[in-house]
Design a protein around this motif. Structure first.
Motif, PDB file in Angstrom:
ATOM      1  N   THR A  18       0.806  -1.221   0.000  1.00  0.00           N
ATOM      2  CA  THR A  18       0.000   0.000   0.000  1.00  0.00           C
ATOM      3  C   THR A  18       0.836   1.266   0.000  1.00  0.00           C
ATOM      4  OG1 THR A  18      -0.141  -0.066   2.401  1.00  0.00           O
ATOM      5  CG2 THR A  18      -1.915  -1.158   1.170  1.00  0.00           C
ATOM      6  N   GLY A  19       2.155   1.136  -0.137  1.00  0.00           N
ATOM      7  CA  GLY A  19       3.009   2.312  -0.173  1.00  0.00           C
ATOM      8  C   GLY A  19       3.447   2.725   1.221  1.00  0.00           C
ATOM      9  N   PRO A  20       4.204   3.808   1.289  1.00  0.00           N
ATOM     10  CA  PRO A  20       4.727   4.241   2.586  1.00  0.00           C
ATOM     11  C   PRO A  20       3.617   4.763   3.494  1.00  0.00           C
ATOM     12  CG  PRO A  20       5.197   5.877   0.920  1.00  0.00           C
ATOM     13  CD  PRO A  20       4.612   4.699   0.206  1.00  0.00           C
ATOM     14  N   ARG A  21       3.775   4.499   4.778  1.00  0.00           N
ATOM     15  CA  ARG A  21       2.777   4.959   5.736  1.00  0.00           C
ATOM     16  C   ARG A  21       3.326   6.019   6.677  1.00  0.00           C
ATOM     17  NH1 ARG A  21      -1.054  -0.089   6.896  1.00  0.00           N
ATOM     18  NH2 ARG A  21      -0.798  -1.079   4.884  1.00  0.00           N
ATOM     19  N   SER A  22       4.630   5.956   6.959  1.00  0.00           N
ATOM     20  CA  SER A  22       5.220   6.940   7.870  1.00  0.00           C
ATOM     21  C   SER A  22       5.522   8.235   7.118  1.00  0.00           C
ATOM     22  CB  SER A  22       6.517   6.394   8.476  1.00  0.00           C
ATOM     23  OG  SER A  22       7.519   6.314   7.485  1.00  0.00           O
ATOM     24  N   GLU A  23       5.644   9.309   7.866  1.00  0.00           N
ATOM     25  CA  GLU A  23       5.970  10.604   7.242  1.00  0.00           C
ATOM     26  C   GLU A  23       7.346  10.557   6.587  1.00  0.00           C
ATOM     27  OE1 GLU A  23       3.986  13.216   6.703  1.00  0.00           O
ATOM     28  OE2 GLU A  23       2.467  11.881   7.524  1.00  0.00           O
ATOM     29  N   GLU A  24       8.303   9.867   7.228  1.00  0.00           N
ATOM     30  CA  GLU A  24       9.645   9.751   6.648  1.00  0.00           C
ATOM     31  C   GLU A  24       9.589   8.994   5.318  1.00  0.00           C
ATOM     32  OE1 GLU A  24      14.053   7.919   7.612  1.00  0.00           O
ATOM     33  OE2 GLU A  24      12.439   7.646   9.063  1.00  0.00           O
ATOM     34  N   LYS A  26       7.027   8.706   3.312  1.00  0.00           N
ATOM     35  CA  LYS A  26       6.337   9.541   2.331  1.00  0.00           C
ATOM     36  C   LYS A  26       7.269  10.618   1.774  1.00  0.00           C
ATOM     37  CE  LYS A  26       1.779   8.808   4.321  1.00  0.00           C
ATOM     38  NZ  LYS A  26       0.636   9.416   5.006  1.00  0.00           N
ATOM     39  N   ARG A  27       8.120  11.186   2.644  1.00  0.00           N
ATOM     40  CA  ARG A  27       9.084  12.200   2.179  1.00  0.00           C
ATOM     41  C   ARG A  27      10.079  11.578   1.197  1.00  0.00           C
ATOM     42  NH1 ARG A  27       9.188  13.891   7.372  1.00  0.00           N
ATOM     43  NH2 ARG A  27      11.119  12.787   7.804  1.00  0.00           N
ATOM     44  N   LYS A  28      10.517  10.353   1.482  1.00  0.00           N
ATOM     45  CA  LYS A  28      11.503   9.700   0.624  1.00  0.00           C
ATOM     46  C   LYS A  28      10.953   9.447  -0.778  1.00  0.00           C
ATOM     47  CE  LYS A  28      14.343   7.374   4.042  1.00  0.00           C
ATOM     48  NZ  LYS A  28      14.796   6.068   4.561  1.00  0.00           N
ATOM     49  N   VAL A  29       9.715   9.013  -0.860  1.00  0.00           N
ATOM     50  CA  VAL A  29       9.162   8.667  -2.165  1.00  0.00           C
ATOM     51  C   VAL A  29       8.534   9.857  -2.886  1.00  0.00           C
ATOM     52  CG1 VAL A  29       8.753   6.288  -1.485  1.00  0.00           C
ATOM     53  CG2 VAL A  29       6.906   7.940  -1.287  1.00  0.00           C
ATOM     54  N   ALA A  30       8.447  10.995  -2.222  1.00  0.00           N
ATOM     55  CA  ALA A  30       7.815  12.164  -2.831  1.00  0.00           C
ATOM     56  C   ALA A  30       8.558  12.635  -4.077  1.00  0.00           C
ATOM     57  CB  ALA A  30       7.716  13.302  -1.826  1.00  0.00           C
ATOM     58  N   MET A  31       9.852  12.380  -4.160  1.00  0.00           N
ATOM     59  CA  MET A  31      10.653  12.828  -5.295  1.00  0.00           C
ATOM     60  C   MET A  31      10.716  11.787  -6.415  1.00  0.00           C
ATOM     61  SD  MET A  31      11.330  15.778  -4.217  1.00  0.00           S
ATOM     62  CE  MET A  31      12.618  16.474  -5.216  1.00  0.00           C
ATOM     63  N   ASN A  32      10.112  10.625  -6.227  1.00  0.00           N
ATOM     64  CA  ASN A  32      10.199   9.551  -7.214  1.00  0.00           C
ATOM     65  C   ASN A  32       9.660   9.939  -8.588  1.00  0.00           C
ATOM     66  OD1 ASN A  32      11.352   7.901  -5.350  1.00  0.00           O
ATOM     67  ND2 ASN A  32       9.582   6.574  -5.078  1.00  0.00           N
TER      68      ASN A  32
END
Length: 80
Positions: A18-24, A26-32
């Protein structure tokens, strides 16, 4: 043909992806999804140094001394 057992196993596995759940996370994958090059909206990523990029661009332009818009675009493309 795919069996019902395989379909059900696929559905169970999909619930784990389901993808990232933590804020960290989410920040990591935001630039994908950033694109780059001629169609890119971002040249310098947040993890990179804008000042270093600007210095390199200035040095390339000074060395190549482009004449006209096309040569300038080609020179800047070397840095991108």
């Amino acid at each position: 043909m795919v069996s019902e057992k395989q379909i059900e196993a696929n559905r169970r596995n999909a619930q784990k992806s389901t993808g990232p759940r933590s804020e960290e996370g989410k920040r990591k994958v935001a630039m994908n999804a950033l694109t780059y090059g001629l169609t890119g909206a971002t040249v310098v990523l947040p993890t990179e140094n804008q000042e270093e990029y600007d210095d390199l661009l200035t040095a390339i332009i000074a060395e190549i001394r482009p004449q006209g818009a096309l040569e300038y675009k080609l020179a800047t493309h070397l840095v991108d």
